[in-house]
Scaffold this active site. Structure first.
Site, PDB file in Angstrom:
ATOM      1  N   ARG A   1      -6.945  30.457 -76.222  1.00  0.00           N
ATOM      2  CA  ARG A   1      -8.186  30.133 -74.915  1.00  0.00           C
ATOM      3  C   ARG A   1      -9.427  30.611 -75.535  1.00  0.00           C
ATOM      4  O   ARG A   1      -9.318  32.267 -76.739  1.00  0.00           O
ATOM      5  CB  ARG A   1      -7.835  30.882 -73.594  1.00  0.00           C
ATOM      6  CG  ARG A   1      -8.884  30.381 -72.521  1.00  0.00           C
ATOM      7  CD  ARG A   1      -7.951  31.624 -71.550  1.00  0.00           C
ATOM      8  NE  ARG A   1      -7.133  31.686 -71.035  1.00  0.00           N
ATOM      9  CZ  ARG A   1      -6.537  32.728 -70.082  1.00  0.00           C
ATOM     10  NH1 ARG A   1      -7.367  34.043 -70.242  1.00  0.00           N
ATOM     11  NH2 ARG A   1      -5.531  33.078 -69.744  1.00  0.00           N
TER      12      ARG A   1
ATOM     13  N   SER B   1      -8.624  26.197 -67.675  1.00  0.00           N
ATOM     14  CA  SER B   1      -8.230  27.394 -66.458  1.00  0.00           C
ATOM     15  C   SER B   1      -9.180  26.362 -65.294  1.00  0.00           C
ATOM     16  O   SER B   1     -10.115  25.703 -65.003  1.00  0.00           O
ATOM     17  CB  SER B   1      -7.238  28.192 -66.361  1.00  0.00           C
ATOM     18  OG  SER B   1      -6.576  28.059 -65.021  1.00  0.00           O
ATOM     19  N   HIS B   2      -9.111  28.001 -64.404  1.00  0.00           N
ATOM     20  CA  HIS B   2     -10.137  28.854 -63.781  1.00  0.00           C
ATOM     21  C   HIS B   2     -11.305  29.353 -64.931  1.00  0.00           C
ATOM     22  O   HIS B   2     -11.810  30.067 -63.605  1.00  0.00           O
ATOM     23  CB  HIS B   2      -9.400  29.598 -62.474  1.00  0.00           C
ATOM     24  CG  HIS B   2      -9.136  31.187 -63.782  1.00  0.00           C
ATOM     25  ND1 HIS B   2      -7.587  30.891 -64.474  1.00  0.00           N
ATOM     26  CD2 HIS B   2      -9.711  32.287 -63.520  1.00  0.00           C
ATOM     27  CE1 HIS B   2      -7.180  31.805 -64.349  1.00  0.00           C
ATOM     28  NE2 HIS B   2      -8.395  32.448 -63.985  1.00  0.00           N
TER      29      HIS B   2
ATOM     30  N   LYS C   1      -2.689  24.416 -73.378  1.00  0.00           N
ATOM     31  CA  LYS C   1      -1.004  24.948 -72.729  1.00  0.00           C
ATOM     32  C   LYS C   1      -0.605  24.195 -73.351  1.00  0.00           C
ATOM     33  O   LYS C   1      -0.376  23.478 -73.720  1.00  0.00           O
ATOM     34  CB  LYS C   1      -1.776  25.085 -71.164  1.00  0.00           C
ATOM     35  CG  LYS C   1      -2.236  26.177 -70.576  1.00  0.00           C
ATOM     36  CD  LYS C   1      -2.150  25.862 -69.184  1.00  0.00           C
ATOM     37  CE  LYS C   1      -2.861  27.046 -68.187  1.00  0.00           C
ATOM     38  NZ  LYS C   1      -3.184  26.375 -66.635  1.00  0.00           N
TER      39      LYS C   1
ATOM     40  N   ASP D   1      -7.198  25.437 -58.738  1.00  0.00           N
ATOM     41  CA  ASP D   1      -7.718  25.309 -59.046  1.00  0.00           C
ATOM     42  C   ASP D   1      -7.878  24.477 -60.520  1.00  0.00           C
ATOM     43  O   ASP D   1      -7.761  23.364 -60.030  1.00  0.00           O
ATOM     44  CB  ASP D   1      -7.035  26.900 -60.539  1.00  0.00           C
ATOM     45  CG  ASP D   1      -5.598  25.997 -60.954  1.00  0.00           C
ATOM     46  OD1 ASP D   1      -5.541  24.886 -61.066  1.00  0.00           O
ATOM     47  OD2 ASP D   1      -5.615  26.808 -62.476  1.00  0.00           O
TER      48      ASP D   1
ATOM     49  N   ASP E   1      -7.005  22.995 -63.357  1.00  0.00           N
ATOM     50  CA  ASP E   1      -6.054  22.437 -64.294  1.00  0.00           C
ATOM     51  C   ASP E   1      -5.532  22.171 -63.081  1.00  0.00           C
ATOM     52  O   ASP E   1      -4.020  21.116 -63.774  1.00  0.00           O
ATOM     53  CB  ASP E   1      -5.957  22.999 -64.933  1.00  0.00           C
ATOM     54  CG  ASP E   1      -4.798  23.722 -65.096  1.00  0.00           C
ATOM     55  OD1 ASP E   1      -5.577  25.218 -64.444  1.00  0.00           O
ATOM     56  OD2 ASP E   1      -4.072  24.136 -66.312  1.00  0.00           O
TER      57      ASP E   1
ATOM     58  N   ASP F   1      -2.625  23.466 -61.268  1.00  0.00           N
ATOM     59  CA  ASP F   1      -1.123  24.191 -61.267  1.00  0.00           C
ATOM     60  C   ASP F   1      -0.995  25.585 -60.860  1.00  0.00           C
ATOM     61  O   ASP F   1      -0.307  26.227 -60.673  1.00  0.00           O
ATOM     62  CB  ASP F   1      -1.149  24.949 -62.937  1.00  0.00           C
ATOM     63  CG  ASP F   1      -1.860  25.626 -63.752  1.00  0.00           C
ATOM     64  OD1 ASP F   1      -2.790  26.598 -63.203  1.00  0.00           O
ATOM     65  OD2 ASP F   1      -1.693  26.010 -64.880  1.00  0.00           O
ATOM     66  N   ARG F   2      -2.333  25.972 -60.416  1.00  0.00           N
ATOM     67  CA  ARG F   2      -2.534  27.330 -58.868  1.00  0.00           C
ATOM     68  C   ARG F   2      -2.770  26.980 -58.069  1.00  0.00           C
ATOM     69  O   ARG F   2      -4.103  26.064 -57.485  1.00  0.00           O
ATOM     70  CB  ARG F   2      -3.204  28.126 -59.769  1.00  0.00           C
ATOM     71  CG  ARG F   2      -2.563  28.419 -61.068  1.00  0.00           C
ATOM     72  CD  ARG F   2      -3.768  29.891 -61.097  1.00  0.00           C
ATOM     73  NE  ARG F   2      -4.534  29.877 -61.302  1.00  0.00           N
ATOM     74  CZ  ARG F   2      -5.506  30.731 -60.446  1.00  0.00           C
ATOM     75  NH1 ARG F   2      -4.812  31.765 -59.685  1.00  0.00           N
ATOM     76  NH2 ARG F   2      -7.080  30.406 -60.578  1.00  0.00           N
TER      77      ARG F   2
ATOM     78  N   HIS G   1       0.419  30.180 -58.264  1.00  0.00           N
ATOM     79  CA  HIS G   1       1.353  29.453 -59.662  1.00  0.00           C
ATOM     80  C   HIS G   1       2.599  29.773 -58.756  1.00  0.00           C
ATOM     81  O   HIS G   1       3.443  30.618 -58.545  1.00  0.00           O
ATOM     82  CB  HIS G   1       2.206  30.327 -60.786  1.00  0.00           C
ATOM     83  CG  HIS G   1       0.747  30.046 -61.817  1.00  0.00           C
ATOM     84  ND1 HIS G   1       0.680  28.459 -62.192  1.00  0.00           N
ATOM     85  CD2 HIS G   1      -0.169  31.353 -62.486  1.00  0.00           C
ATOM     86  CE1 HIS G   1      -0.481  29.234 -63.507  1.00  0.00           C
ATOM     87  NE2 HIS G   1      -0.891  30.762 -63.209  1.00  0.00           N
TER      88      HIS G   1
END
Length: 471
Positions: A16, A105-106, A115, A244, A246, A248-249, A331
């Site tokens: 990241r 992501s966030h 990822k 979020d 992407d 995944d949450r 998650h």
């Protein structure tokens, strides 16, 4: 030729950085080349790649593709979509040996990252460090891989719908749900999914926009749920789900507008899953409420507290054969009828299924949960060189002289201390120079005493709780 990454970029669970400052196309190319080298060594050759809606993602995807093919790997480009769609592409195809999702992501819009999944397992920690070392030494494999494109979104959405298997969809005709994609990568898949779900569905911000014009896509921050809360109230919906950046949450609110936090969602899912998997191990991270662990035990399940971090949780699930796991951060991992990776769209479908199978609304399920007083996740800056040392000092002190109130000290991930008032946690973040604190009690006075214990331990290590910082 070799490549050295900025020291801040190779993280515990992913890669990241800030575009134009610590991360750019040359980094993406080197990641591709190094990943290809590792995969070919392990006997693999085909990598699926996808990307989120950030402005920098297509540029990074192009460079990543160049790196992978010049390392001798074939690339399957699946295009723009949520991270779990990339995981799905890897998990559901025998010919695909690894996967890389380009996503911030966030994080703020100027961030981006990667990822990765490697032959069906999470790629993190030592794997990422090894990838950096290969790049630095320039000991890369060579070749000229082929590039193909594949549209997997239709198949992915059909797979999500299987989360309703065994449910009488006729019972769901009156269900009304709100969804907030936050202008993140889940938007287009969510539109297709909502068209096929039973009931009435109201969607917010499904247009992918890397500037995030409506609100930041992090559903664990209550302020970001304001639009969803307003929609649920205005349309009198049963509940609302948020994602979020992407996908995944998951975040959720009930029909009364109350937030259902990650551990509370897990209480609902656990009740549903344990009906078919009696006595199964249910995993949650060290930040989760005691109410969750008690609930799992009361349902006859085996609660297991584990380290925070999606890669660590996934690995523990495989080791224990757990059908369900989750984190406070939203998650949620289903391995009972799914692949064991974190997929917020699937979790949304499973929330609908759980209400049908349990015969209660989300609001009723939320209402039945014990009222706990807890702090938000407090994150404060501590020098990188001190953060793990400070936790070790706290742990050592509590082992040697715990004090009269202390009932248990759990060192699974940081220090989680149980007293008659409840519990408190101190842990070092794996991805930032911060310490994380949290406390939970049944009373206001209890919570104050727990916070005083945290502050006392910090003080004994020459630290104090500063201003809270973001992820």
């Amino acid at each position: 030729m070799s490549h050295t990454f900025d020291a801040s970029v190779l993280r515990e669970y992913d890669i990241r950085g800030i575009i134009g400052q610590t991360l750019g196309p040359d980094d993406a190319r080197a990641i591709g080349r190094s990943f290809a080298t590792l995969l070919r060594e392990a006997g693999g050759e085909t990598v699926a790649i996808g990307y989120d809606g950030r402005m920098s993602s297509p540029m990074l995807e192009h460079a990543l593709c160049e790196g992978l093919t010049s390392g001798g790997c074939n690339v399957v480009r699946i295009g723009l979509g949520p991270t779990p769609m990339l995981y799905y592409a890897e998990a559901s195809s025998e010919e695909i040996d690894g996967g890389i999702q380009i996503t911030g992501s966030h994080n703020p819009p100027n961030y981006n990252g990667f990822k990765m999944v490697f032959q069906g397992r999470p790629f993190f920690g030592a794997d990422i460090q090894k990838l950096g070392k290969i790049a630095e030494e320039g000991v890369w494999s060579s070749g000229s891989g082929e590039v193909t494109e594949r549209d997997v979104m239709g198949a992915y959405v059909e797979r999500l719908l299987e989360g309703l298997s065994g449910v009488d969809v006729g019972e769901l005709a009156d269900l009304k749900v709100g969804w907030d994609a936050g202008n993140g990568a889940a938007g287009p898949a969510l539109e297709r999914l909502a068209e096929k779900l039973p009931g009435e569905h109201h969607l917010l911000f499904t247009q992918v926009d890397g500037h995030f014009p409506n609100h930041h896509p992090d559903p664990t921050v209550e302020a970001n749920l304001a639009d969803l809360r307003a929609l649920v109230a205005e349309k009198k919906l049963d509940f609302g789900v948020a994602f979020d950046g992407d996908g995944d949450r998951i975040g959720a609110i009930d029909g009364e507008g109350r937030v259902i936090w990650g551990d509370q969602l897990l209480m609902i899912y656990a009740e549903d899953v344990l009906k078919n998997h009696a006595g199964a191990t249910i995993i949650a991270d060290v930040k989760a409420s005691r109410a969750l662990f008690d609930h799992v035990a009361a349902l006859g399940g085996e609660p297991l507290m584990w380290k925070t971090g999606h890669s660590l949780i996934k690995s523990k699930m495989k080791e224990t054969g757990s059908p369900l796991a989750g984190e406070m951060s939203g998650h949620v991992f289903f391995a009972d009828e799914y692949y064991g990776f974190d997929d917020a769209l699937y979790a949304g479908v499973r929330l609908i299924a759980a209400t049908a199978r349990l015969g209660q609304s989300v609001t009723e399920l939320r209402e039945a949960m014990p009222a706990m007083l807890n702090t938000p996740e407090m994150r404060f800056q501590v020098d990188e060189s001190r953060k793990f040392a400070a936790i070790a000092e706290v742990s050592e002190r509590l082992k040697t002289s715990p004090g009269p109130d202390v009932e248990d000290v759990n060192a699974t991930d940081g220090v989680r201390v149980t007293t008659k008032d409840g519990w408190w946690l101190l842990r070092a973040s794996n991805t930032q120079d911060v310490l994380v604190a949290r406390a939970e009690s049944e009373t206001k006075g209890g919570l104050e005493r727990l916070m005083a214990q945290i502050d006392e331990q910090l003080s004994l290590s020459g630290l104090e709780r500063g201003e809270s910082v973001g992820h």
